[in-house]
Design a protein around this motif. Structure first.
Motif, PDB file in Angstrom:
ATOM      1  N   ILE A 191      25.850  59.924  39.683  1.00  0.00           N
ATOM      2  CA  ILE A 191      27.249  59.498  39.583  1.00  0.00           C
ATOM      3  C   ILE A 191      27.747  59.059  40.953  1.00  0.00           C
ATOM      4  CG2 ILE A 191      29.591  60.270  39.046  1.00  0.00           C
ATOM      5  CD1 ILE A 191      28.422  62.159  36.997  1.00  0.00           C
ATOM      6  N   ILE A 228      26.301  55.623  41.789  1.00  0.00           N
ATOM      7  CA  ILE A 228      27.048  54.556  41.108  1.00  0.00           C
ATOM      8  C   ILE A 228      28.314  54.218  41.898  1.00  0.00           C
ATOM      9  CG2 ILE A 228      28.414  54.020  39.055  1.00  0.00           C
ATOM     10  CD1 ILE A 228      26.403  55.597  37.404  1.00  0.00           C
ATOM     11  N   GLY A 285      28.911  50.863  43.862  1.00  0.00           N
ATOM     12  CA  GLY A 285      30.089  50.188  43.330  1.00  0.00           C
ATOM     13  C   GLY A 285      31.086  49.850  44.427  1.00  0.00           C
ATOM     14  N   GLY A 317      37.723  54.212  34.826  1.00  0.00           N
ATOM     15  CA  GLY A 317      36.290  54.401  35.020  1.00  0.00           C
ATOM     16  C   GLY A 317      35.462  53.537  34.100  1.00  0.00           C
ATOM     17  N   LEU A 318      35.901  53.411  32.856  1.00  0.00           N
ATOM     18  CA  LEU A 318      35.172  52.605  31.884  1.00  0.00           C
ATOM     19  C   LEU A 318      35.172  51.132  32.279  1.00  0.00           C
ATOM     20  CD1 LEU A 318      33.687  52.842  29.183  1.00  0.00           C
ATOM     21  CD2 LEU A 318      35.879  52.467  28.033  1.00  0.00           C
ATOM     22  N   LEU A 364      32.918  50.559  35.367  1.00  0.00           N
ATOM     23  CA  LEU A 364      31.506  50.617  34.985  1.00  0.00           C
ATOM     24  C   LEU A 364      31.064  49.325  34.305  1.00  0.00           C
ATOM     25  CD1 LEU A 364      31.215  54.281  33.617  1.00  0.00           C
ATOM     26  CD2 LEU A 364      30.082  53.353  35.646  1.00  0.00           C
ATOM     27  N   LEU A 401      30.639  46.669  36.988  1.00  0.00           N
ATOM     28  CA  LEU A 401      29.416  46.914  37.750  1.00  0.00           C
ATOM     29  C   LEU A 401      28.178  46.565  36.944  1.00  0.00           C
ATOM     30  CD1 LEU A 401      28.149  48.067  40.347  1.00  0.00           C
ATOM     31  CD2 LEU A 401      28.162  50.310  39.246  1.00  0.00           C
ATOM     32  N   LEU A 402      28.222  46.829  35.643  1.00  0.00           N
ATOM     33  CA  LEU A 402      27.066  46.590  34.783  1.00  0.00           C
ATOM     34  C   LEU A 402      26.634  45.125  34.816  1.00  0.00           C
ATOM     35  CD1 LEU A 402      25.188  48.021  32.728  1.00  0.00           C
ATOM     36  CD2 LEU A 402      26.775  47.311  30.936  1.00  0.00           C
ATOM     37  N   VAL A 412      24.191  53.160  33.994  1.00  0.00           N
ATOM     38  CA  VAL A 412      25.587  52.715  33.974  1.00  0.00           C
ATOM     39  C   VAL A 412      26.081  52.571  32.538  1.00  0.00           C
ATOM     40  CG1 VAL A 412      27.170  50.853  34.627  1.00  0.00           C
ATOM     41  CG2 VAL A 412      25.363  51.568  36.201  1.00  0.00           C
ATOM     42  N   THR A 428      26.568  56.064  30.929  1.00  0.00           N
ATOM     43  CA  THR A 428      27.790  56.717  31.430  1.00  0.00           C
ATOM     44  C   THR A 428      29.024  56.094  30.794  1.00  0.00           C
ATOM     45  OG1 THR A 428      26.672  57.122  33.539  1.00  0.00           O
ATOM     46  CG2 THR A 428      29.068  57.359  33.500  1.00  0.00           C
ATOM     47  N   GLY A 429      29.011  54.778  30.663  1.00  0.00           N
ATOM     48  CA  GLY A 429      30.141  54.093  30.028  1.00  0.00           C
ATOM     49  C   GLY A 429      30.313  54.484  28.573  1.00  0.00           C
TER      50      GLY A 429
END
Length: 297
Positions: A119, A122, A126, A195-196, A199, A202-203, A215, A218-219
């Motif tokens: 985490i 990431i 990020g 956060g969603l 993510l 970033l994905l 990633v 986690t999403g």
């Protein structure tokens, strides 16, 4: 006296002993409110006058205009379920403190940190990607590795990119502090949605199967919590996410120390010793943790 509603032949709705008259409803005009006025008292009982019947009857009119159900609707910090709303409360200070201590144990134990450190990675990469994009660099790809390391490749920017390199080890602490600030303002659902969204962004730049699954997985977990979990679980998830980023940010800096790749890159660019950059990261992450504690507890 408990108020009861029943329609009359004249198109009125009787409230207790009074009447409320609806003249018209035009959802297209203004904010969709109707012109409403209270009628005279009757039956020897005092009517409900002024703003109270207007608010009560306006809710009925909204329902007739197509807003019949609030089930499942979401608001920042609020969930509407089965037609009734309840605020997603902040956790009691004692519960928040216990959760923080549990996270500290998880970060300190190598067996748990082996999984939880991803985490922080990431958030680290990020931060590189976010600041790089903000300063005009093109993020070519982000890689997250099984051994808890990562890299962010960029191109097209101007200058040495020192700021992009510097921000990485402060990324977890910065994101954790942002979550703590939102929680302190009662915006618990906003923590999960933020956060969603981050993510997902970033994905788009992640390369490699492990990083993509990390990633994306986690999403998916965050999405399931936001959409289906009880309010208490949402609150616990938001707090836990903030704690693990704040505590993990400190451990990440201390663990890598002067061996950190970013410290070596900054030394090459500025000719300043690695220990200087590590010291700045330690101070920054510890201050973020201290301030975050005051917000969460």
């Amino acid at each position: 006296r408990e108020a009861t509603l029943r329609p009359s032949a004249a198109g009125r709705v009787r409230v207790g002993g009074g009447q409320v008259q609806a003249d018209r409803l035009d959802p297209r005009a203004g904010d969709g409110q109707a012109d409403v006025h209270a009628g005279p008292e009757d039956d020897g009982h005092p009517g409900i006058a002024g703003a109270e019947p207007e608010r009560l009857f306006r809710s009925c009119l909204y329902a007739e205009a197509g807003r019949r159900s609030c089930g499942g609707a979401r608001m920042t910090g609020m969930r509407m379920t089965s037609g009734s709303a309840h605020l997603i409360q902040r956790l009691p200070p004692l519960v928040a403190a216990v959760l923080g201590l549990a996270t500290l144990v998880a970060v300190a134990l190598p067996e748990i940190w082996f999984m939880a450190r991803h985490i922080g990675v990431i958030a680290h990469e990020g931060a590189h990607a976010f600041v790089g994009s903000s300063l005009g660099w093109t993020v070519d790809c982000v890689r997250l590795n099984r051994d808890g390391t990562g890299s962010t490749d960029r191109s097209g920017g101007h200058g040495s990119g020192m700021a992009v390199t510097f921000v990485g080890y402060l990324g977890p602490s910065a994101f954790g502090l942002l979550a703590a600030v939102l929680i302190a303002h009662g915006l618990i659902v906003a923590v999960l949605w933020t956060g969603l969204i981050l993510l997902f962004i970033l994905l788009l730049s992640v390369r490699g199967m492990f990083g993509f699954m990390l990633v994306a997985g986690t999403g998916v977990l965050l999405f399931l919590v936001v959409r289906s979990a009880p309010a208490f679980i949402e609150a616990v998830t938001a707090y836990a996410l903030s704690w693990i980023l704040l505590l993990g940010g400190v451990r990440q800096v201390l663990e890598h120390g002067t061996n950190a790749g970013d410290a070596g890159t900054l030394r090459q660019v500025t000719h300043l010793p690695r220990i200087l950059w590590v010291t700045v990261w330690v101070i920054g992450s510890v201050l973020a943790l201290a301030f975050g504690c005051t917000l969460l507890v």
